[in-house]
Design a protein around this motif. Structure first.
Motif, mmCIF file in Angstrom:
data_model
loop_
_atom_site.group_PDB
_atom_site.id
_atom_site.type_symbol
_atom_site.label_atom_id
_atom_site.label_comp_id
_atom_site.label_asym_id
_atom_site.label_seq_id
_atom_site.Cartn_x
_atom_site.Cartn_y
_atom_site.Cartn_z
ATOM 1 N N ARG A 500 24.868 52.652 50.701
ATOM 2 C CA ARG A 500 26.156 52.525 50.016
ATOM 3 C C ARG A 500 27.341 52.497 50.972
ATOM 4 N N ALA A 501 27.206 53.071 52.146
ATOM 5 C CA ALA A 501 28.327 53.093 53.088
ATOM 6 C C ALA A 501 28.577 51.730 53.719
ATOM 7 N N GLN A 502 27.600 50.819 53.611
ATOM 8 C CA GLN A 502 27.757 49.502 54.244
ATOM 9 C C GLN A 502 27.798 48.343 53.256
ATOM 10 N N LEU A 503 27.373 48.547 52.026
ATOM 11 C CA LEU A 503 27.220 47.424 51.094
ATOM 12 C C LEU A 503 28.565 46.779 50.771
ATOM 13 N N GLN A 504 28.508 45.454 50.564
ATOM 14 C CA GLN A 504 29.710 44.745 50.145
ATOM 15 C C GLN A 504 29.324 43.470 49.397
ATOM 16 N N ASP A 505 30.260 43.021 48.600
ATOM 17 C CA ASP A 505 30.217 41.716 47.926
ATOM 18 C C ASP A 505 29.004 41.487 47.023
ATOM 19 N N PRO A 506 28.755 42.371 46.058
ATOM 20 C CA PRO A 506 27.754 42.040 45.037
ATOM 21 C C PRO A 506 28.266 40.891 44.165
ATOM 22 N N ALA A 507 27.385 39.977 43.835
ATOM 23 C CA ALA A 507 27.797 38.733 43.176
ATOM 24 C C ALA A 507 28.406 38.985 41.802
ATOM 25 N N PHE A 508 27.758 39.815 40.983
ATOM 26 C CA PHE A 508 28.275 40.066 39.633
ATOM 27 C C PHE A 508 29.669 40.665 39.691
ATOM 28 N N GLU A 509 29.874 41.654 40.542
ATOM 29 C CA GLU A 509 31.172 42.311 40.608
ATOM 30 C C GLU A 509 32.256 41.363 41.127
ATOM 31 N N LEU A 510 31.912 40.475 42.062
ATOM 32 C CA LEU A 510 32.893 39.483 42.517
ATOM 33 C C LEU A 510 33.324 38.583 41.365
ATOM 34 N N ALA A 511 32.353 38.077 40.597
ATOM 35 C CA ALA A 511 32.681 37.190 39.483
ATOM 36 C C ALA A 511 33.475 37.921 38.410
ATOM 37 N N TYR A 512 33.078 39.159 38.107
ATOM 38 C CA TYR A 512 33.751 39.930 37.059
ATOM 39 C C TYR A 512 35.178 40.272 37.475
ATOM 40 N N THR A 513 35.370 40.634 38.736
ATOM 41 C CA THR A 513 36.709 40.961 39.216
ATOM 42 C C THR A 513 37.624 39.752 39.130
ATOM 43 N N ALA A 514 37.145 38.592 39.549
ATOM 44 C CA ALA A 514 37.972 37.382 39.492
ATOM 45 C C ALA A 514 38.369 37.065 38.057
ATOM 46 N N TRP A 515 37.426 37.156 37.136
ATOM 47 C CA TRP A 515 37.743 36.876 35.728
ATOM 48 C C TRP A 515 38.732 37.897 35.182
ATOM 49 N N ALA A 516 38.500 39.182 35.451
ATOM 50 C CA ALA A 516 39.364 40.228 34.901
ATOM 51 C C ALA A 516 40.778 40.125 35.441
ATOM 52 N N LEU A 517 40.944 39.775 36.720
ATOM 53 C CA LEU A 517 42.292 39.617 37.272
ATOM 54 C C LEU A 517 43.033 38.485 36.570
ATOM 55 N N ARG A 518 42.351 37.407 36.258
ATOM 56 C CA ARG A 518 43.004 36.293 35.557
ATOM 57 C C ARG A 518 43.369 36.673 34.127
ATOM 58 N N ILE A 519 42.501 37.442 33.464
ATOM 59 C CA ILE A 519 42.823 37.885 32.109
ATOM 60 C C ILE A 519 44.004 38.848 32.144
ATOM 61 N N ALA A 520 44.026 39.771 33.107
ATOM 62 C CA ALA A 520 45.151 40.698 33.226
ATOM 63 C C ALA A 520 46.441 39.941 33.523
ATOM 64 N N ASP A 521 46.342 38.861 34.295
ATOM 65 C CA ASP A 521 47.533 38.048 34.571
ATOM 66 C C ASP A 521 48.046 37.385 33.295
ATOM 67 N N ALA A 522 47.133 36.940 32.436
ATOM 68 C CA ALA A 522 47.563 36.369 31.152
ATOM 69 C C ALA A 522 48.307 37.413 30.316
ATOM 70 N N TRP A 523 47.876 38.665 30.372
ATOM 71 C CA TRP A 523 48.612 39.734 29.687
ATOM 72 C C TRP A 523 50.000 39.881 30.286
ATOM 73 N N ARG A 524 50.129 39.761 31.599
ATOM 74 C CA ARG A 524 51.451 39.812 32.224
ATOM 75 C C ARG A 524 52.324 38.656 31.735
ATOM 76 N N HIS A 525 51.756 37.461 31.699
ATOM 77 C CA HIS A 525 52.530 36.301 31.247
ATOM 78 C C HIS A 525 53.039 36.509 29.823
ATOM 79 N N ARG A 526 52.195 37.012 28.942
ATOM 80 C CA ARG A 526 52.601 37.161 27.542
ATOM 81 C C ARG A 526 53.733 38.170 27.378
ATOM 82 N N ARG A 527 53.775 39.177 28.231
ATOM 83 C CA ARG A 527 54.868 40.141 28.099
ATOM 84 C C ARG A 527 56.056 39.811 29.003
#
Length: 723
Positions: A500-527
Motif C-alpha cells: 500500500r505504501a507504493q501502489l498508484q493509479d488503479p484503473a477503476f479509481e482513475l475512471a471514477y475520479t475523472a467522472w465524479a470531477l466532471r459531475i461536480a463541475d456540472a453542479w458548480r455550473h448550475r449554481r
C-alpha cells in the motif's frame, strides 16, 4: 399496466421444512429477524444467520481499557503531499485475527441486540427447543409486511403473527396458542466480529420493570421497552414474562402484544434518531383492556398500508411474459431484494453489510459499500430514502474535513469503516481505499436526476463540493503534467495490501475520479460558481485508466493483476458511465479476459452484478443476464432473498443492492439508451417507474502542452502549496 400486487405476491417467501431462509419485518431503522417460530426462540445452526432485534440507535461501547489510545495506531506514509497520517493496523483485519491493542477501537461502539422474543411452555415455563417444535409453514406477505409462522408444539397447532410499524420503533407479536407464553430476554453487548449479543455477562447490565415499562441500561446505552396488550414481570436475570391481561389464571387467552422501544441515553442519538417522532402506544385504559383494538391490529394495519403504497408508488419490473427461467429468477431476486433493502437499509445511517439482522464488522458500516446499498433507491422511484440517508455525510463533515486537513488536502476525506462515533477503525485496508470518495457525488447526482429540485439542495451541494475538493487535492502531479492517484492506497480489489505504501493509479479509481470531477463541475455550473470549469480541466489531465498496452487491467502501472476476488477494473465501464477514456472494444476485451480465467468462485456478492452492468453498457443483454444470475458460491439467493457469503457472513446486503442497481441499469437503461437495453428482447419486459441511470459523457479533448493549468485553485489548502 403492471399488476403490482400480482407481481409482488407471486414471490412471497414461504419457508417449509428443509427450505433455507430467514424472514424479517422492519422499517429501515428497526428490524426484527425471525426464526421459524416468528420469534428468536430457537438456537441457530452454526454458520446460519442469528436473528435479532436491532435498531440504528442501538449502539453500545464497553468501558475503554486503560493504556491504549487511538493515536497509537496512526502511522505516517510518504505521499505526493509529504508525510500524511493514516489510521493503520499492523497485522491482518480478518475475523478472528489478533487485533492486539487495536481491538477496542475496532470493536466499539458495536450494535447490540435489544431484546429476544422467546416462546415458553406455559405449563413448565421452559423455553421451546427445536426438538419441541414440528415446523410446518412460515409465510412473509410482502404486500402487507407481515410474517405468519405455523408449527406444532406437543401436537397442538401454534400460529405467530409478527409485524413492525412502518414509522416507529414498534413491534407487534400475536401468539395464537393458549399453551404458549412469551418472554423477553435481554443480552449484553459483544465485541465479537459477528455477534450482537453476549448472554454470559448478566452482571454487567441492568433490567428493571416499572408497571408496563421495561428499563434497560448497558454502560453508555439506556432504553425502554413499553408493553401494551400484556403485563410484564421480571422472572429472572434479564428475563421478563409477558402475561395475558387476565393474569396467569387466564390459560385460554392468546397474546396480542405491542412493544415500543425508545432510546433514553446514548452518545449517538443526534445522529441515529434526529427528529424522528417517538412511537405512540395505546392509552393506559386500552392497555389494561388488552390493547387489542388499538394494539397489534393497528400495527398490522399500518404496516399493510405502508407496504402496499410502497409497491404501488415505486418502480416495477414484470418479466412474467417470458418463459425463460432466468427471467423469473431475476424478477424474484428484485422483489425480495427490494423488501430486504427497505427493512434493513432505509434508515438514517449507511447499513452494516448484514443490515439490522445480525452484526458483521461489529455492526459498523463501510462507506465504499454505500453506493451498492443505496444507489438503487432513486432508480426504483424512492429518492426520499436516499436523500434521508445523505444527511449522514453532513453529520460526518467535521470529522472528514479534519482527516483531509491532516493529509494536506481541502474538502472532506470520507472514511471507510466507522460507527456513529465517526471515528475510523484502525485497518490495513480501509483508510487507504479511495473508491468511497466519489460515491457522495454519484449519490447526490442520482438524487438530483430523480428530483431536479434537489439540485438546489444546499446540503447536497456542500457534500458534492467537499468531496470534489479532496479528489482534486489528493491527485499526484507527475513531471509531464499528468495527474494520478497515490501512493499510498489500496485498490477496490483489496489485493496487494502489503504494497500500500507504493501502489498508484488503479484503473477503476482513475475512471471514477475523472467522472465524479466532471459531475461536480456540472453542479458548480448550475449554481453559477466562479470556479466552474476548473474540475473539468483537472479531469482532462488525469491519467488514462489503460495500461501501457492499451488494456483495461487492475492498475495502469503496477503489480500484475491478481485474478481472484473482485474484478474491480470492470467497474470503470459499468458502475462508472463511459467518458471516452475507455473505448468500448477495450472494455469488451477486459470483460472477455475476466470471463476466460478469473477465479469466479472467489468473487463476492456484488461482483456478478457489477460485471453485468459492464456487459449491459456494451450492448450485450444476454451476457448481462447470464452474469447477473451466474451460479457462483456467493451469488446464490435463498428463498428469503439472502445471499450467503461464508459462515460469518450468512447474508450480505451489498449483493441485494448491487442486484437492484444492475437490474435498474438493464431495464431502465441510461440517457439515450432506449428501453430495457440490458435485458434479452425475447423476455418482453414491462418496466414502470424505473429511472434511467447516468449515460455516457462526451470525451474530453487533451489539453495542449506544455502549459497545463495549475492543479490548485486560487484558495490554497492548509499547509500545502503547488507551483
Amino acid at each position: 399496466m403492471i399488476d403490482r400486487r400480482a407481481l409482488v405476491s407471486r414471490h412471497d417467501p414461504v419457508l417449509t421444512p428443509g427450505v433455507e431462509g430467514v424472514l424479517s419485518v422492519g422499517n429501515g431503522h428497526l428490524a426484527a429477524s425471525l426464526d421459524r417460530t416468528g420469534t428468536q426462540t430457537l438456537a441457530p445452526d452454526p454458520g446460519a444467520p442469528r436473528p435479532a432485534v436491532l435498531a440504528e440507535w442501538g449502539w453500545h461501547s464497553l468501558p475503554a481499557p486503560d493504556g491504549p489510545q487511538r493515536e497509537d495506531h496512526v502511522r505516517r506514509y510518504r505521499s505526493p503531499r509529504g508525510e500524511v497520517p493514516y489510521m493503520d493496523l499492523v497485522g491482518p483485519s480478518e475475523p478472528g485475527a489478533d487485533e492486539g491493542s487495536a481491538r477496542w477501537f475496532r470493536a466499539n461502539p458495536h450494535k447490540v441486540a435489544l431484546l429476544a422474543l422467546v416462546l415458553v411452555d406455559r405449563e413448565t415455563g421452559r423455553r421451546l427447543t427445536a426438538e419441541d417444535v414440528t415446523l410446518e409453514r412460515q409465510h412473509l406477505d410482502l404486500w402487507r409486511g407481515v410474517v405468519t409462522s405455523e408449527f406444532l408444539h406437543r401436537g397442538q397447532p401454534c400460529t405467530i403473527l409478527t409485524a413492525a410499524d412502518p414509522e416507529h420503533d414498534v413491534l407487534a407479536v400475536q401468539v395464537s396458542a393458549a399453551h404458549l407464553g412469551l418472554e423477553l430476554r435481554f443480552p449484553y453487548g459483544s465485541e465479537d466480529w459477528d455477534a450482537a449479543e453476549d448472554w454470559g455477562s448478566g452482571d454487567r447490565h441492568r433490567t428493571a420493570v416499572d408497571s408496563g415499562t421495561i428499563h434497560r441500561e448497558l454502560d453508555d446505552l439506556a432504553y425502554t421497552v413499553e408493553v401494551a396488550g400484556a403485563v410484564p414481570s421480571l422472572r429472572g436475570e434479564h428475563r421478563v414474562a409477558l402475561e395475558a391481561p387476565g393474569g396467569a389464571d387466564d390459560a385460554s387467552a392468546d397474546l396480542d402484544v405491542v412493544l415500543a422501544l425508545r432510546p433514553v441515553r446514548s452518545p449517538h442519538l443526534p445522529l441515529t434518531v434526529g427528529g424522528r417522532p417517538a412511537p405512540v402506544l395505546p392509552s393506559a385504559a386500552a392497555r389494561a383492556a388488552g390493547g387489542r383494538a388499538a394494539g397489534g391490529a393497528a400495527v398490522v394495519g399500518r404496516s399493510a398500508r405502508a407496504w402496499s403504497q410502497y409497491w404501488e408508488r415505486t418502480g416495477a419490473l414484470d418479466l412474467s411474459a417470458s418463459g425463460d427461467p432466468r427471467a423469473h429468477e431475476l424478477e424474484r431476486r428484485v422483489v425480495l431484494s427490494r423488501q430486504l433493502q427497505r427493512v434493513h437499509a432505509a434508515g438514517r445511517l449507511p447499513p452494516a453489510e448484514t443490515g439490522l439482522m445480525q452484526n458483521s464488522w461489529r455492526g459498523r458500516f463501510h462507506l465504499e459499500m454505500h453506493w451498492w446499498h443505496s444507489a438503487h433507491f432513486p432508480l426504483w422511484g424512492d429518492v426520499e430514502t436516499l436523500r434521508r440517508g445523505m444527511d449522514f455525510y453532513t453529520a460526518a463533515l467535521p470529522a472528514a474535513r479534519a482527516t483531509a486537513r491532516a493529509q494536506h488536502c481541502r474538502g472532506a476525506r470520507w472514511p471507510k469503516q466507522i460507527g456513529p462515533d465517526l471515528h475510523e477503525s484502525p485497518s490495513d485496508i480501509g483508510p487507504f481505499l479511495l473508491w468511497q470518495q466519489p460515491h457522495p457525488i454519484h449519490l447526490a447526482e442520482l438524487c438530483r436526476r430523480a428530483d431536479p429540485a434537489l439540485g438546489g439542495d444546499e446540503a447536497l451541494q456542500r457534500i458534492v463540493e467537499e468531496s470534489a475538493l479532496f479528489l482534486q487535492d489528493v491527485l499526484r502531479e507527475d513531471p509531464d503534467g499528468a495527474l494520478g492517484l497515490g501512493p499510498p492506497l489500496v485498490g477496490a480489489q483489496e489485493r496487494h495490501v502489503a504494497e500500500r505504501a507504493q501502489l498508484q493509479d488503479p484503473a477503476f479509481e482513475l475512471a471514477y475520479t475523472a467522472w465524479a470531477l466532471r459531475i461536480a463541475d456540472a453542479w458548480r455550473h448550475r449554481r453559477g460558481a466562479r470556479d466552474a470549469g476548473e474540475l473539468t480541466a483537472i479531469a482532462r489531465r488525469l491519467r488514462s485508466p489503460l495500461d501501457p498496452r492499451g488494456r483495461l487491467r487492475t492498475f495502469r502501472r503496477g503489480p500484475a493483476m491478481t485474478r481472484s476476488d473482485h474484478p474491480a477494473h470492470l467497474l470503470a465501464h459499468g458502475l462508472v458511465p463511459p467518458t471516452g477514456t475507455i473505448p468500448d472494444p477495450v472494455a469488451a476485451e477486459a470483460l472477455e479476459d475476466a470471463l476466460a480465467d478469473w477465479d469466479w468462485e472467489s468473487t463476492w456478492g456484488w461482483d456478478c452484478p457489477a460485471a453485468a452492468m459492464t456487459a449491459a453498457r456494451l450492448g450485450r443483454p444476454e451476457l448481462a443476464a447470464d452474469l447477473l444470475l451466474r451460479d457462483t458460491p456467493k451469488n446464490r439467493f435463498d428463498t428469503s432473498g439472502h445471499c450467503y457469503q461464508r459462515p460469518t457472513l450468512p447474508l450480505y446486503l451489498p449483493a441485494n443492492g448491487a442486484t437492484l442497481a444492475a437490474a435498474a441499469l438493464m431495464s431502465g437503461g441510461w440517457d439515450g439508451s432506449g428501453p430495457a437495453p440490458g435485458l434479452p428482447a425475447h423476455w418482453r419486459a414491462q418496466v414502470e417507474g424505473i429511472l434511467p441511470s447516468p449515460g455516457p459523457l462526451a470525451p474530453l479533448l487533451p489539453l495542449p502542452r506544455p502549459s497545463p493549468p495549475a492543479l490548485q485553485s486560487s484558495s490554497t489548502s492548509p499547509g500545502r502549496h503547488r507551483s
